[in-house]
Design a protein around this motif. Structure first.
Motif, PDB file in Angstrom:
ATOM      1  N   UNK A 133      36.628  19.235 -23.472  1.00 18.53           N
ATOM      2  CA  UNK A 133      37.089  18.006 -24.124  1.00 18.53           C
ATOM      3  C   UNK A 133      38.519  18.205 -24.620  1.00 18.53           C
ATOM      4  N   UNK A 134      39.324  17.153 -24.440  1.00 21.01           N
ATOM      5  CA  UNK A 134      40.680  17.123 -24.985  1.00 21.01           C
ATOM      6  C   UNK A 134      40.764  15.937 -25.948  1.00 21.01           C
ATOM      7  N   UNK A 135      41.163  16.222 -27.184  1.00 17.36           N
ATOM      8  CA  UNK A 135      41.391  15.164 -28.177  1.00 17.36           C
ATOM      9  C   UNK A 135      42.893  15.119 -28.408  1.00 17.36           C
ATOM     10  N   UNK A 136      43.539  13.998 -28.042  1.00 20.01           N
ATOM     11  CA  UNK A 136      45.004  13.961 -28.065  1.00 20.01           C
ATOM     12  C   UNK A 136      45.510  12.705 -28.744  1.00 20.01           C
ATOM     13  N   UNK A 137      46.681  12.859 -29.398  1.00 24.71           N
ATOM     14  CA  UNK A 137      47.389  11.696 -29.932  1.00 24.71           C
ATOM     15  C   UNK A 137      48.032  10.951 -28.768  1.00 24.71           C
ATOM     16  N   UNK A 138      48.256   9.640 -28.922  1.00 24.30           N
ATOM     17  CA  UNK A 138      48.883   8.877 -27.844  1.00 24.30           C
ATOM     18  C   UNK A 138      50.384   9.128 -27.808  1.00 24.30           C
ATOM     19  N   UNK A 139      51.034   9.002 -28.944  1.00 19.88           N
ATOM     20  CA  UNK A 139      52.493   9.121 -28.995  1.00 19.88           C
ATOM     21  C   UNK A 139      52.863  10.557 -29.349  1.00 19.88           C
ATOM     22  N   UNK A 141      43.784   9.246 -29.698  1.00 13.46           N
ATOM     23  CA  UNK A 141      43.862   8.740 -31.074  1.00 13.46           C
ATOM     24  C   UNK A 141      45.253   8.160 -31.296  1.00 13.46           C
ATOM     25  N   UNK A 142      45.321   7.067 -32.055  1.00 14.32           N
ATOM     26  CA  UNK A 142      46.620   6.492 -32.373  1.00 14.32           C
ATOM     27  C   UNK A 142      46.528   5.684 -33.654  1.00 14.32           C
ATOM     28  N   UNK A 143      47.644   5.728 -34.426  1.00 17.06           N
ATOM     29  CA  UNK A 143      47.689   4.960 -35.677  1.00 17.06           C
ATOM     30  C   UNK A 143      48.165   3.553 -35.440  1.00 17.06           C
ATOM     31  N   UNK A 144      48.847   3.297 -34.333  1.00 20.12           N
ATOM     32  CA  UNK A 144      49.383   1.960 -34.065  1.00 20.12           C
ATOM     33  C   UNK A 144      49.428   1.728 -32.570  1.00 20.12           C
ATOM     34  N   UNK A 145      48.739   0.706 -32.105  1.00 18.31           N
ATOM     35  CA  UNK A 145      48.778   0.359 -30.697  1.00 18.31           C
ATOM     36  C   UNK A 145      48.394  -1.097 -30.514  1.00 18.31           C
ATOM     37  N   UNK A 146      48.829  -1.661 -29.384  1.00 15.23           N
ATOM     38  CA  UNK A 146      48.392  -2.992 -28.990  1.00 15.23           C
ATOM     39  C   UNK A 146      46.984  -2.816 -28.402  1.00 15.23           C
ATOM     40  N   UNK A 147      45.969  -3.231 -29.115  1.00 12.77           N
ATOM     41  CA  UNK A 147      44.593  -2.885 -28.763  1.00 12.77           C
ATOM     42  C   UNK A 147      44.214  -3.338 -27.350  1.00 12.77           C
ATOM     43  N   UNK A 148      44.611  -4.547 -26.975  1.00 14.00           N
ATOM     44  CA  UNK A 148      44.227  -5.070 -25.654  1.00 14.00           C
ATOM     45  C   UNK A 148      44.835  -4.226 -24.538  1.00 14.00           C
ATOM     46  N   UNK A 149      46.163  -4.011 -24.619  1.00 12.72           N
ATOM     47  CA  UNK A 149      46.822  -3.231 -23.580  1.00 12.72           C
ATOM     48  C   UNK A 149      46.391  -1.774 -23.616  1.00 12.72           C
ATOM     49  N   UNK A 150      46.249  -1.231 -24.814  1.00 12.78           N
ATOM     50  CA  UNK A 150      45.886   0.176 -24.944  1.00 12.78           C
ATOM     51  C   UNK A 150      44.507   0.444 -24.358  1.00 12.78           C
ATOM     52  N   UNK A 151      43.553  -0.433 -24.609  1.00 11.74           N
ATOM     53  CA  UNK A 151      42.204  -0.202 -24.093  1.00 11.74           C
ATOM     54  C   UNK A 151      42.160  -0.363 -22.570  1.00 11.74           C
TER      55      UNK A 151
END
Length: 376
Positions: A48-54, A81-91
């Motif tokens: 498993x890899x748990x990574x930040x997006x930015x 994981x991310x603290x701020x993202x456009x949920x629709x595009x990100x998913x």
């Protein structure tokens, strides 16, 4: 036991996840960015890899897609994981990248543990771009730009908040300093008022209020340490006639001159007070009755030498009548000592003034151990 790789450019975020997962018995690795994570993953083959997006150099989306390029890592699951993202595009993008789950920061510990356990139980290989539409670098760049814009806005807001906090901190520090200065000024003013309340305005000597306080304290000290305590009650002879003949200014000049002489004549530990009108009290700790009377006689002799000039005219020589009293085993109050001295002073006046006499009853009482004293 599984190998889990935690990827985040902030050490505190990595430490949070490591601390959370440490007790689960897994092998935990960490990396500070996507490029380092890719190298570690190729070597260690984590489950498993748990990574930040930015992240710098290689973001979370790109890392997830690059992992799928290696056949030995197709079963490696990815949680972003991310603290701020456009949920629709990100998913949508995480589906294209074959990411197991997208978590919003700050992550709830129980949710993280639950998602991690589910991902570790997954046995199917990851599927990148399941809808058949490849995710281009341009698409990843658009989302990345939006993320960086939001992060920049958050950083701007954080900077503004920090500036406001700094400004408010400086303002509070200034208020604290001003209050401290005001309190110090108030304390100094109170001390001055306290001192003024204990001083006679004309002569600068301590007043009767101060005498009562000091005498009470000295009586207690004398009793505790078993030492003698004496006082002189001093009256300027024929002061009223001098005042009536030469005027009040001359009388004030005489009182100030006598006060100055008294301050210079006695020891530092003695207390000289203006008792009222033309009467003075000298409190003499550690002084026996006889020694106090001898001091009184020397004071009278020296006072006759005092020359007072008022508006070019010499005033008559000053003579003193002095009553002497000492503390005894039965005389241990302010009132008792002052009354004893007053009785001795009355006898001096009856005998023609310009004398010093001891209280008549001191010889019949059990005196405390004697201590010597002398005029300075």
């Amino acid at each position: 036991m599984h190998t889990i790789l935690i990827v985040d450019d902030l050490p505190a975020n990595r430490e949070f996840l490591i601390t959370l997962l440490r007790g689960r018995g897994h092998r935990l690795l960490e990396a500070g960015d996507g490029v380092e994570a890719l190298e570690i993953a190729r070597r260690e083959r984590p489950k498993l890899v748990i990574a930040d997006i930015v992240m710098p150099r290689l973001d979370g989306y790109s890392l997830a897609r690059r992992l799928a390029d290696y056949p030995q890592l197709r079963e490696t699951q990815v949680i972003l994981c991310s603290a701020a993202y456009d949920e629709k595009e990100a998913r949508a993008l995480v589906r294209h990248c074959g990411v197991w789950r997208l978590l919003a920061k700050p992550c709830e510990p129980e949710l993280v543990l639950d998602v991690v356990e589910q991902a570790l139980r997954e046995t199917r290989p990851r599927e990148v771009s399941p809808a058949g539409t490849p995710v281009t670098d341009e698409q990843l760049g658009v989302v990345g730009d939006k993320l960086h814009q939001k992060i920049a806005e958050l950083e701007r807001l954080q900077g503004e908040l920090e500036r406001r906090v700094e400004d408010r901190t400086r303002e509070l520090q200034r208020e604290v300093r001003e209050r401290q200065q005001a309190q110090q000024a108030l304390d100094a003013a109170n001390r001055r008022l306290r001192e003024e309340s204990l001083r006679d305005g004309l002569t600068g000597l301590y007043n009767r209020r101060c005498l009562d306080e000091v005498l009470q304290r000295e009586i207690a000290q004398a009793v505790r340490h078993e030492r003698s305590l004496s006082l002189l009650l001093i009256d300027i002879d024929h002061f009223k006639q001098c005042n009536d003949r030469f005027g009040h200014a001359a009388g004030d000049a005489m009182l100030r001159a006598v006060s100055t002489h008294l301050r210079a004549a006695f020891r530092e530990e003695d207390t000289v007070c203006r008792y009222g009108g033309d009467e003075f009290v000298v409190l003499m700790p550690g002084t026996t009755p006889v020694a106090a009377r001898d001091c009184a006689d020397r004071l009278r002799s020296r006072m006759r030498e005092l020359q007072i000039v008022q508006e070019g005219s010499a005033l008559p020589p000053v003579t003193l009548s002095i009553g002497v009293a000492s503390m005894t085993t039965s005389r241990r109050s302010v009132t008792a000592m002052l009354q004893a001295a007053d009785r001795a002073l009355y006898r001096v006046k009856q005998a023609g003034r310009d004398q010093a006499q001891l209280s008549s009853d001191y010889m019949a009482l059990d005196l405390l151990p004697p201590h010597s004293a002398a005029l300075a």
